[in-house]
Write a protein that holds these residues in place. Sequence first.
Motif, PDB file in Angstrom:
ATOM      1  N   SER A 398      11.817   5.195  85.604  1.00  0.00           N
ATOM      2  CA  SER A 398      11.624   6.471  86.467  1.00  0.00           C
ATOM      3  C   SER A 398      11.939   7.689  85.989  1.00  0.00           C
ATOM      4  O   SER A 398      12.470   7.699  85.234  1.00  0.00           O
ATOM      5  N   GLY A 399      11.494   8.562  86.854  1.00  0.00           N
ATOM      6  CA  GLY A 399      11.952  10.178  86.504  1.00  0.00           C
ATOM      7  C   GLY A 399      11.087  11.021  87.491  1.00  0.00           C
ATOM      8  O   GLY A 399      10.472  10.721  88.369  1.00  0.00           O
ATOM      9  N   VAL A 400      11.114  12.467  87.044  1.00  0.00           N
ATOM     10  CA  VAL A 400      10.523  13.354  87.926  1.00  0.00           C
ATOM     11  C   VAL A 400       9.747  14.234  86.876  1.00  0.00           C
ATOM     12  O   VAL A 400      10.098  14.588  85.685  1.00  0.00           O
ATOM     13  N   ILE A 408       4.206  21.872  82.112  1.00  0.00           N
ATOM     14  CA  ILE A 408       4.770  20.326  82.424  1.00  0.00           C
ATOM     15  C   ILE A 408       6.061  19.985  81.863  1.00  0.00           C
ATOM     16  O   ILE A 408       6.427  20.304  80.677  1.00  0.00           O
ATOM     17  N   GLU A 409       7.178  19.743  82.515  1.00  0.00           N
ATOM     18  CA  GLU A 409       8.356  19.059  82.093  1.00  0.00           C
ATOM     19  C   GLU A 409       8.568  18.007  82.809  1.00  0.00           C
ATOM     20  O   GLU A 409       8.553  17.644  84.040  1.00  0.00           O
ATOM     21  N   LEU A 410       8.826  16.751  81.907  1.00  0.00           N
ATOM     22  CA  LEU A 410       9.023  15.574  82.369  1.00  0.00           C
ATOM     23  C   LEU A 410      10.534  14.956  82.039  1.00  0.00           C
ATOM     24  O   LEU A 410      10.902  15.179  80.970  1.00  0.00           O
ATOM     25  N   PHE A 411      11.091  14.386  82.907  1.00  0.00           N
ATOM     26  CA  PHE A 411      12.485  14.089  82.981  1.00  0.00           C
ATOM     27  C   PHE A 411      12.573  12.688  83.317  1.00  0.00           C
ATOM     28  O   PHE A 411      12.561  12.194  84.342  1.00  0.00           O
ATOM     29  N   LEU A 412      12.717  11.661  82.151  1.00  0.00           N
ATOM     30  CA  LEU A 412      12.738  10.452  82.700  1.00  0.00           C
ATOM     31  C   LEU A 412      14.417   9.738  82.215  1.00  0.00           C
ATOM     32  O   LEU A 412      14.805  10.229  81.651  1.00  0.00           O
ATOM     33  N   LEU A 413      14.422   8.621  82.851  1.00  0.00           N
ATOM     34  CA  LEU A 413      15.893   7.953  82.695  1.00  0.00           C
ATOM     35  C   LEU A 413      16.999   8.980  83.221  1.00  0.00           C
ATOM     36  O   LEU A 413      18.005   8.771  82.362  1.00  0.00           O
ATOM     37  N   ASP A 414      16.633   9.445  84.313  1.00  0.00           N
ATOM     38  CA  ASP A 414      17.599  10.641  84.814  1.00  0.00           C
ATOM     39  C   ASP A 414      17.931  11.551  83.784  1.00  0.00           C
ATOM     40  O   ASP A 414      18.963  12.009  83.503  1.00  0.00           O
ATOM     41  N   GLY A 415      16.830  11.888  82.900  1.00  0.00           N
ATOM     42  CA  GLY A 415      17.204  13.064  82.094  1.00  0.00           C
ATOM     43  C   GLY A 415      17.588  12.546  80.486  1.00  0.00           C
ATOM     44  O   GLY A 415      17.888  13.362  79.945  1.00  0.00           O
ATOM     45  N   LEU A 416      17.634  11.404  80.288  1.00  0.00           N
ATOM     46  CA  LEU A 416      17.857  10.672  78.969  1.00  0.00           C
ATOM     47  C   LEU A 416      16.839  11.246  78.116  1.00  0.00           C
ATOM     48  O   LEU A 416      16.785  11.179  76.861  1.00  0.00           O
ATOM     49  N   VAL A 417      15.635  11.276  78.531  1.00  0.00           N
ATOM     50  CA  VAL A 417      14.221  11.474  77.903  1.00  0.00           C
ATOM     51  C   VAL A 417      13.628  12.533  78.578  1.00  0.00           C
ATOM     52  O   VAL A 417      13.274  12.588  79.693  1.00  0.00           O
ATOM     53  N   THR A 418      13.164  13.462  77.737  1.00  0.00           N
ATOM     54  CA  THR A 418      12.609  14.638  78.265  1.00  0.00           C
ATOM     55  C   THR A 418      11.347  15.170  77.524  1.00  0.00           C
ATOM     56  O   THR A 418      11.297  14.826  76.277  1.00  0.00           O
ATOM     57  N   VAL A 419      10.277  15.714  78.047  1.00  0.00           N
ATOM     58  CA  VAL A 419       9.051  15.926  77.520  1.00  0.00           C
ATOM     59  C   VAL A 419       8.740  17.406  78.043  1.00  0.00           C
ATOM     60  O   VAL A 419       8.443  17.383  79.139  1.00  0.00           O
ATOM     61  N   ALA A 420       8.284  18.417  77.281  1.00  0.00           N
ATOM     62  CA  ALA A 420       7.698  19.511  77.659  1.00  0.00           C
ATOM     63  C   ALA A 420       6.663  20.091  76.956  1.00  0.00           C
ATOM     64  O   ALA A 420       6.624  19.861  75.529  1.00  0.00           O
ATOM     65  N   LEU A 421       5.743  20.324  77.624  1.00  0.00           N
ATOM     66  CA  LEU A 421       4.363  20.783  77.086  1.00  0.00           C
ATOM     67  C   LEU A 421       3.698  21.633  77.866  1.00  0.00           C
ATOM     68  O   LEU A 421       3.689  21.556  79.222  1.00  0.00           O
ATOM     69  N   GLN A 422       2.700  22.502  77.470  1.00  0.00           N
ATOM     70  CA  GLN A 422       1.940  23.583  77.900  1.00  0.00           C
ATOM     71  C   GLN A 422       0.422  22.798  78.082  1.00  0.00           C
ATOM     72  O   GLN A 422       0.146  22.093  77.190  1.00  0.00           O
ATOM     73  N   THR A 423      -0.204  23.134  79.286  1.00  0.00           N
ATOM     74  CA  THR A 423      -1.411  22.727  79.226  1.00  0.00           C
ATOM     75  C   THR A 423      -2.096  24.026  80.005  1.00  0.00           C
ATOM     76  O   THR A 423      -1.461  24.921  80.456  1.00  0.00           O
ATOM     77  N   PHE A 424      -3.271  24.342  79.888  1.00  0.00           N
ATOM     78  CA  PHE A 424      -4.092  25.430  80.311  1.00  0.00           C
ATOM     79  C   PHE A 424      -5.220  24.947  81.137  1.00  0.00           C
ATOM     80  O   PHE A 424      -6.276  25.173  80.882  1.00  0.00           O
ATOM     81  N   PRO A 425      -4.846  24.416  82.399  1.00  0.00           N
ATOM     82  CA  PRO A 425      -5.987  23.397  83.037  1.00  0.00           C
ATOM     83  C   PRO A 425      -7.036  24.689  83.762  1.00  0.00           C
ATOM     84  O   PRO A 425      -6.500  25.786  84.154  1.00  0.00           O
ATOM     85  N   HIS A 426      -8.170  24.182  84.004  1.00  0.00           N
ATOM     86  CA  HIS A 426      -9.050  24.746  85.097  1.00  0.00           C
ATOM     87  C   HIS A 426      -8.222  25.257  86.387  1.00  0.00           C
ATOM     88  O   HIS A 426      -7.483  24.585  86.961  1.00  0.00           O
TER      89      HIS A 426
END
Length: 448
Positions: A398-400, A408-426
């Motif tokens: 789980s995460g946010v 986009i910033e994704l924080f899984l396992l209450d922040g033990l795993v994080t993922v930051a990335l840009q997208t440029f959507p419509h």
Amino acid sequence: MHDTPHYRPELHFTPEGTWMNDPNGLLFHKGRYHLFFQNNPTGRTWGNISWGHAVSTDLLTWEELPVAIPATAEEMAFSGSVVWDRLNTSGLGDGPEGPLVALFTSSYTALDPSRPGQQAQSIAYSVDDGLTWTRYDRNPVLERGSSDFRDPKVSWHEPSGRWVMVTVEAVDRQVLIHSSADLLTWTHESSVGPLGEEGLLWECPDLVEVPVEGTATSRWVLLLSTNPGGFSGGSGMRYLVGDFDGASFAPDEAGWRWLDYGPDFYAAVSFHGLRDPLILGWMSNWSYANDTPTHPWQSAMTLARRVTLVETELGPVLRQRPVLPEVIPAGVMRVDVELSEGDALILESGFGEFSSRCVVHRGADGALVVDRSDADPHAVHTGFPATSPIPLPAGPVSGVLIEDHGLIELFLLDGLVTVALQTFPHPGPVRVRQLGADDRARATSSPA
């Protein structure tokens, strides 16, 4: 290029209309957070590098101020840090409170008569709480005759009662530790490295004391940015946990960990002046930073992240929790995530041929991939369509997830795993669906 207000984020800092890269001089002082940053005040691509400046009271709403340390024909102002010299150890203050002191890398151009092409550490100081800055008239204060000696991060080491500076010899893959009583005269104490595999370029070191959750103890964490060598290609960040005595850093045998698994997280450093560590990073990647389709500005910062250490079976791991407002503003989406093996979370915007999507997917082996290959109509990430597979423990995770106008910033396992990335959507509202391994939709976004 037309202006792109639909890509202007609400919660992530962007300059009004110029180029930005590394955060510099992060400081909390008299109730305000100061963000200095690498800035080209005359354009939206890299060059003429100066120190931009913004302030905030909540880390979410920023006011951009005039350029703090401008470039000259002979010298660009590369990355560094700011400290409050409250005891006026430097003698640069003019009152009882002591000055703010910025330590930055002077990157001398071919026009400099004495150090063309070299990098050395210099000082600027402020006696009006950071509004205006004066270069020290005896710069540089530390030099090695090197062309890749940069990125001073300075802090006060209370047990030894002195200032400590970490820098890098970037090409040599070394971290250098210096000490000083007055911020002006520096003594080399030790070096760490060479670190990592050959061919890497280390930048933006930070040596941070981080509390260990559930204990009354703390450990030291060495943050380093690498270009290339990032987990998902291009630039990225790693860290080492270890011990520091004010003179030398001894890393644990467990070795490197990734600070963030996404392609767009670089040069994160900590704020000076806070009891609990707080970091902020540049949300881009050197492989395509000049080419992202925002206008008139270029690039954004990540959300600020509060950090602690968690003891695990694999040793101490950093936990990162984002600073968020109590009420999520319009145009920003917060998604509560729970992903089992085979699940996918899909973020979509637009319709038909004018649509885009980003997919957060766990494979049958449990590894996570964030795929933005269909998220960007401008195709600036063709060489980096997705993250490398990110290992996760078995079972539901789980995460946010925060989506802010394509960031986009994704924080899984209450922040033990994080993922930051840009997208440029419509342009348009973002729709979220979650699909299980049996393609059954079973979750949607939460409003706050």
